[in-house]
Structures are given as structure tokens and as C-alpha cells.
Design a protein around this motif. Sequence first.
Motif, mmCIF file in Angstrom:
data_model
loop_
_atom_site.group_PDB
_atom_site.id
_atom_site.type_symbol
_atom_site.label_atom_id
_atom_site.label_comp_id
_atom_site.label_asym_id
_atom_site.label_seq_id
_atom_site.Cartn_x
_atom_site.Cartn_y
_atom_site.Cartn_z
ATOM 1 N N GLN A 167 0.833 -1.203 0.000
ATOM 2 C CA GLN A 167 0.000 0.000 0.000
ATOM 3 C C GLN A 167 0.866 1.250 0.000
ATOM 4 O O GLN A 167 0.569 2.244 -0.661
ATOM 5 C CB GLN A 167 -0.924 0.012 1.229
ATOM 6 C CG GLN A 167 -2.082 -0.956 1.105
ATOM 7 C CD GLN A 167 -2.807 -1.147 2.427
ATOM 8 O OE1 GLN A 167 -2.309 -0.789 3.489
ATOM 9 N NE2 GLN A 167 -3.994 -1.720 2.359
ATOM 10 N N MET A 168 1.962 1.182 0.764
ATOM 11 C CA MET A 168 2.855 2.336 0.839
ATOM 12 C C MET A 168 3.504 2.589 -0.523
ATOM 13 O O MET A 168 3.658 3.734 -0.958
ATOM 14 C CB MET A 168 3.927 2.088 1.896
ATOM 15 C CG MET A 168 4.740 3.329 2.182
ATOM 16 S SD MET A 168 5.848 3.074 3.552
ATOM 17 C CE MET A 168 6.936 4.467 3.337
ATOM 18 N N GLU A 169 3.855 1.485 -1.192
ATOM 19 C CA GLU A 169 4.471 1.628 -2.505
ATOM 20 C C GLU A 169 3.497 2.262 -3.495
ATOM 21 O O GLU A 169 3.867 3.113 -4.305
ATOM 22 C CB GLU A 169 4.935 0.265 -3.017
ATOM 23 C CG GLU A 169 5.833 0.373 -4.227
ATOM 24 C CD GLU A 169 6.478 -0.948 -4.590
ATOM 25 O OE1 GLU A 169 7.370 -0.923 -5.433
ATOM 26 O OE2 GLU A 169 6.081 -1.991 -4.022
ATOM 27 N N GLU A 170 2.238 1.836 -3.399
ATOM 28 C CA GLU A 170 1.227 2.422 -4.295
ATOM 29 C C GLU A 170 1.097 3.917 -4.060
ATOM 30 O O GLU A 170 0.982 4.718 -4.988
ATOM 31 C CB GLU A 170 -0.137 1.754 -4.067
ATOM 32 C CG GLU A 170 -0.300 0.442 -4.798
ATOM 33 C CD GLU A 170 -1.446 -0.399 -4.249
ATOM 34 O OE1 GLU A 170 -2.359 0.186 -3.628
ATOM 35 O OE2 GLU A 170 -1.410 -1.623 -4.432
ATOM 36 N N LEU A 171 1.121 4.295 -2.764
ATOM 37 C CA LEU A 171 1.030 5.714 -2.425
ATOM 38 C C LEU A 171 2.222 6.475 -3.000
ATOM 39 O O LEU A 171 2.089 7.559 -3.564
ATOM 40 C CB LEU A 171 1.013 5.897 -0.903
ATOM 41 C CG LEU A 171 -0.323 5.706 -0.205
ATOM 42 C CD1 LEU A 171 -0.117 5.645 1.299
ATOM 43 C CD2 LEU A 171 -1.278 6.836 -0.555
ATOM 44 N N LEU A 172 3.402 5.896 -2.868
ATOM 45 C CA LEU A 172 4.619 6.528 -3.340
ATOM 46 C C LEU A 172 4.552 6.760 -4.846
ATOM 47 O O LEU A 172 4.911 7.818 -5.361
ATOM 48 C CB LEU A 172 5.819 5.646 -2.988
ATOM 49 C CG LEU A 172 7.201 6.291 -3.055
ATOM 50 C CD1 LEU A 172 7.272 7.467 -2.103
ATOM 51 C CD2 LEU A 172 8.268 5.280 -2.678
ATOM 52 N N ASN A 173 4.059 5.750 -5.554
ATOM 53 C CA ASN A 173 3.959 5.879 -7.003
ATOM 54 C C ASN A 173 2.897 6.893 -7.398
ATOM 55 O O ASN A 173 2.954 7.489 -8.465
ATOM 56 C CB ASN A 173 3.629 4.521 -7.634
ATOM 57 C CG ASN A 173 4.768 3.534 -7.480
ATOM 58 O OD1 ASN A 173 5.916 3.934 -7.324
ATOM 59 N ND2 ASN A 173 4.446 2.258 -7.514
ATOM 60 N N LYS A 174 1.951 7.071 -6.478
ATOM 61 C CA LYS A 174 0.855 7.986 -6.775
ATOM 62 C C LYS A 174 1.261 9.446 -6.564
ATOM 63 O O LYS A 174 0.593 10.363 -7.043
ATOM 64 C CB LYS A 174 -0.307 7.648 -5.823
ATOM 65 C CG LYS A 174 -1.672 8.019 -6.350
ATOM 66 C CD LYS A 174 -2.778 7.375 -5.520
ATOM 67 C CE LYS A 174 -3.183 8.262 -4.347
ATOM 68 N NZ LYS A 174 -4.384 7.704 -3.659
ATOM 69 N N TYR A 175 2.344 9.679 -5.814
ATOM 70 C CA TYR A 175 2.719 11.048 -5.485
ATOM 71 C C TYR A 175 3.040 11.845 -6.751
ATOM 72 O O TYR A 175 3.893 11.457 -7.530
ATOM 73 C CB TYR A 175 3.931 11.065 -4.531
ATOM 74 C CG TYR A 175 4.211 12.443 -3.967
ATOM 75 C CD1 TYR A 175 4.998 13.362 -4.684
ATOM 76 C CD2 TYR A 175 3.678 12.840 -2.751
ATOM 77 C CE1 TYR A 175 5.222 14.630 -4.183
ATOM 78 C CE2 TYR A 175 3.914 14.102 -2.243
ATOM 79 C CZ TYR A 175 4.681 14.997 -2.958
ATOM 80 O OH TYR A 175 4.904 16.256 -2.468
ATOM 81 N N PRO A 176 2.353 12.957 -6.949
ATOM 82 C CA PRO A 176 2.539 13.738 -8.180
ATOM 83 C C PRO A 176 3.841 14.533 -8.156
ATOM 84 O O PRO A 176 3.839 15.757 -7.960
ATOM 85 C CB PRO A 176 1.322 14.661 -8.198
ATOM 86 C CG PRO A 176 0.926 14.801 -6.775
ATOM 87 C CD PRO A 176 1.359 13.575 -6.043
#
Lengths: 356, 146
Positions: free
Chosen positions: B90-99
Motif C-alpha cells: 500500500q505504501m508503494e502504491e502511495l509513493l507511485n501515486k505522489y505527483p
Amino acid sequence: MSLVDESFELKELQVLEGHADRVWSVAWKPATGFDGVPAVLASCSGDKTVRVWEQSPSSGSFQCKAVLEETHTRTVRSCAWSPSGKLLATASFDATTAVWEHVGDDYECVSTLEGHENEVKSISWNASGSLLATCGRDKSVWIWEVLPGNEFECVSVLQGHTQDVKMVQWHPNMDILFSCSYDNTIKVWAEDGDDDWHCVQTLAEANNGHTSTVWALSFNATGDKMATCSDDLTLKIWGSDLLTIQSGNGSAPWKHICTLSGYHDRTIFSVHWSREGIIASGAADDAIRLFAEDGDGLVDEPKYHLLLKKDKAHDMDVNSVQWSSAGNRLLASASDDGTIKIWELISLAGDQKPPL
Amino acid sequence: MAASSEPNSREDIFDSSLNLEETHLKEGYNEGYADGLVSGEEEGRQVGLKTGFEVGEELGFYRGCIDVWNSAIRVDSNCFSSRVVRSIKQMEELLNKYPISNPEDESVSDVMDSLRLKFRAICAILNVKLEYNGYPKSSDGGNIQF
């Protein structure tokens, strides 16, 4: 049982001394105090220790059975027994929560939960003892899962309050978590499948909520009502539809039912609802007050009245009041004066007037 | 009041003196605007550089942690509990989502807050104290975000 027509007296049974600093909180051990099992009480203090007191079956007086020390390095702010009584969790200003187990004659620290950035203010076990919640000055609420072997795993870190969170309390029947804070609000947290906890409701000033720090909250025995106390000098009663809560379908919103104002003139630090329906409050004016529901209130609009006021219950602020769940009408109170007092609620016969 | 030598500029004299205040106001405004533009741009550049560096450092730190954790999982898939594995994902997904290329995207602070929370939760389960200089604490009065 009608509490309306009877008059009552809060009789002081004993003063427990021993702590070297203010006593912040007390907690009765579940499943003690009846059927021949001596009542047990835990207390925690600014002296960095936790004391466990046990009532002697013969004399009826409480004695200190254990002192849990040399673990916390700062004030112990709150303590709570697991529902089975096997574990005792203690929250400290040293930013840790310690979990203790009764081993032989003593208590052993079996786990330390770290994560909060600073002072941990409160802990609460859920009804089944599978979850533990903590909260603190860092404005966050943490939920931990209890795993076999006294292992604890952090399930979620909840951010939402904008200030110091004073207390967390699980609902008595459901895995729904409540927190109250210096930001004047009460928040309700629920799980949306797989560790996904989020705030489902905020009770703020706009919802007839408190206008200053909310210090504590307590549920009635059935779990459909909640009492909250605040620095704004009022006690508020909130209600929710019991059936909706239990069905688990969506959220059951909490609504303001009534506000008890004019009874306190100093901050109310603690509130606790007994199984019988008596609400006890502990305040900064050193007094303990008891409230009960009016017999003639409407179902939807219950009213509450002051049952009695114990002036000078302590020499200083009353930080915590807790009813024993054993049905023996015992009340424990903790104070800045460093003592714990055990009281018994006695109903006076017929037309006898209670002594002042 | 100086008199002009040309008789038909009488009206101009009066006009210019009547508009004196307005003229000076306008001049001052233009001067200030021009100066402000220059210093504002410079300051903006400084702020952008600073914030960009801080955000980048924090995101890079999380990236590093996640990469190490993922490597550990690849070596031994049972090294972490299922909850930890899920949280790391989940953290990785958030990181990839960061604009990261669009700092004006409104979700930057939300994503960063979520990242920090997830990171704290994972650290708590793994029982590790991972920090770096400038690690933001929610208890601090100040805020590194502008």
C-alpha cells in the motif's frame, strides 16, 4: 430498579495511600469482587508506578499487592485490564504502552508498544480483547492487534484530531472506537474491511457538542448511550440506535440527547456510567457527583437529575472515577492528592434524609 | 508652482499638478511591482528549491526503505507477516501515486500525510526506528510544507 425515589449516600470505605505523586487513573479488574473472588484494582501515578490493590476477604480492606515499577520512565497516565483480566496495559508519558501479565506473585512486563511520538494518554481494550487502542499528545490514535504469545501488531495509525487526544474507548459490544480530544470533538472510528479504519463521525460544537476539551467518555451498559465530560463544565449524553449499531449495516450516527449544565463549576475530568445506570463524575473542584435518569422522562428525551454531590471527596482535583462492574456499588476515585478512595453507594431507607 | 513660458499650456500645468498625487502613486506602484516581481521570483526559486529538496529527500528515503523491504520479501517470502506485506504494498502504491512532477496538484499533502502514517505503522510493527535528519514529526509546531 428505580433510582428516582430513593435517596443515597456515598460512604467512604477506605483511603488507599502509597503513591508518591498524583494518581491519574484507576481500573477494576474484570471478574473480581463477587462469588468469593476478592476485588482487585489497579492505579497509576505520576510517580511512574502502577499499584495493584486487592480486597481482603476477611477484613474487606484493600491492600497493595504489587508495585509495577522500573519500567516506565515517566508518569503512568492510564491503565486498563484486558477483558479476561489476564493482561494489564499501562500508558505512559514516556511515549510507550507496557503490557503486564500476572506471573506468580508478581507482574511481569511482557510487551512494550512503541510508536507514539510523545505522551500516551489513554488505552482501551475492545470487548473481545483482540484489539488495543492508544492515543496521545501527538494527536494520533493507534490500533494494535493482540496476537498469540503476547505479540502486538500495529493495525492502523489514525490521524484526524487536530489536538492532543485525551481518551480512547471501545464500544462495549462492537468493534467501534471512540476518541475525545483537546480539539473539543469526539470522533467515531470504524473498520471498512481489512485494517482500513477511518473516522465515520465527528461530534463537534455544531452537533450540540462540547465547546472545550472533552476529557472522557463512558457508555451505558447496553451501549446505546454515551456520556461525555468536558472543560466546558457540562456533561453531555449522546444516543444511537442500538439495532442499527448491532446490524453492522453502515454506521449508526450518534445524536446529542441532553446536556447537564449548571452542576459543575470546574473542569470535569472523568465520567463513568455504572451497569445500573448511575453516572459518576470527578471534577477539578475535588467533588464527585452522581446522576441518574429521571423516571418520568420520555423515551426519546430522557432527563437526568443530580442524585448526590460529594463535596471535598478529595483534597485536590479528582482525576478519575470508576464503578466496579461487580454489582457491589463500589466506586473508586483517584486524585491529584496522591490517594485513591473506595466508596460505597448506599441507599437510605424510606424517608431518611442523607447526611450533608 | 513654476509657470510655463507657453500660454496654451496653462491647462497642462494645472492638470499635472492636480494629478500629482495620482502620478506619484502610479510611479511608486510600478516601481514596487517591478521590484516585487524580481525579488518574488528569486524568493520563489529559493522556496521551490528548498521544498523540492525536502520532498525529494523524504520520498527518496521511503523509496529506499520500500526497496529494501521488497528485496527481503523476495529472498524470504515469509520474513514478514501478511499484514506488513500488505502495508508495504500500500505504501508503494502511495509513493507511485505522489505527483512528483506536478507540485501544484492538490493531493500532494494528502498523499504525503498518508505515506507518513503508513511508514510509522510499518515501523511500529517491524519494531524499527527509522529516521533521517529533518524527519517530520506531527507533534512539532512547525511544518516543513509551505
